[in-house]
Design a protein around this motif. Sequence first.
Motif, PDB file in Angstrom:
ATOM      1  N   LEU A  56       0.863  -1.318   0.147  1.00 46.04           N
ATOM      2  CA  LEU A  56      -0.051  -0.023  -0.146  1.00 46.04           C
ATOM      3  C   LEU A  56       0.705   1.320  -0.064  1.00 46.04           C
ATOM      4  N   LEU A  57       1.946   1.124   0.708  1.00 46.57           N
ATOM      5  CA  LEU A  57       2.800   2.322   0.875  1.00 46.57           C
ATOM      6  C   LEU A  57       3.450   2.585  -0.666  1.00 46.57           C
ATOM      7  N   ARG A  58       3.646   1.497  -1.045  1.00 43.78           N
ATOM      8  CA  ARG A  58       4.487   1.821  -2.544  1.00 43.78           C
ATOM      9  C   ARG A  58       3.609   2.465  -3.436  1.00 43.78           C
ATOM     10  N   LEU A  59       2.363   2.200  -3.397  1.00 42.78           N
ATOM     11  CA  LEU A  59       1.166   2.447  -4.323  1.00 42.78           C
ATOM     12  C   LEU A  59       0.961   4.065  -3.653  1.00 42.78           C
ATOM     13  N   SER A  60       1.258   4.254  -2.509  1.00 39.68           N
ATOM     14  CA  SER A  60       0.980   5.789  -2.061  1.00 39.68           C
ATOM     15  C   SER A  60       2.113   6.642  -2.606  1.00 39.68           C
ATOM     16  N   VAL A  61       3.216   6.106  -2.446  1.00 42.27           N
ATOM     17  CA  VAL A  61       4.416   6.794  -3.229  1.00 42.27           C
ATOM     18  C   VAL A  61       4.193   7.209  -4.807  1.00 42.27           C
ATOM     19  N   GLN A  62       3.633   6.434  -5.330  1.00 42.27           N
ATOM     20  CA  GLN A  62       3.124   6.679  -6.659  1.00 42.27           C
ATOM     21  C   GLN A  62       2.266   7.763  -6.883  1.00 42.27           C
ATOM     22  N   GLU A  63       1.364   7.676  -5.827  1.00 43.03           N
ATOM     23  CA  GLU A  63      -0.030   8.529  -5.863  1.00 43.03           C
ATOM     24  C   GLU A  63       0.639   9.988  -5.417  1.00 43.03           C
TER      25      GLU A  63
END
Length: 121
Positions: A56-63
């Motif tokens: 989830l944190l990896r996806l959040s970095v993208q966002e």
Amino acid sequence: MTGLVKKLFFCGAKSFPSDVELPEGHIWVCVGMDHEGTQRFELEANYLNHPLFEDLLRLSVQEFGYSYAGALRIACEIDLFLHILHLLRSSNPTVHYMELNDLMNSFHAGSGRRELPCHHK
């Protein structure tokens, strides 16, 4: 603590003004996508080391990137986040072997939306 979590804490989540003191070992996270708004949740910090949260944190970095003001931000639908918290709190050992993409697909197919707890601050 993983490198990604450390980078998010030290480059991003600077401070989050609040009248509510958190218990030791807990943090504030803001969950939601930009288009739906966000909600603030109290979270046990040890959950950040779980593979589902790391994804989830990896996806959040993208966002959101690494640098932002306020609490740690998680780019996730609020209902899906609540479902993930429910799974982690259930102490079911199979949750450690779940893949985020599989969990998201099954949730969106309708399997997760009926059992959601609403325990947040």
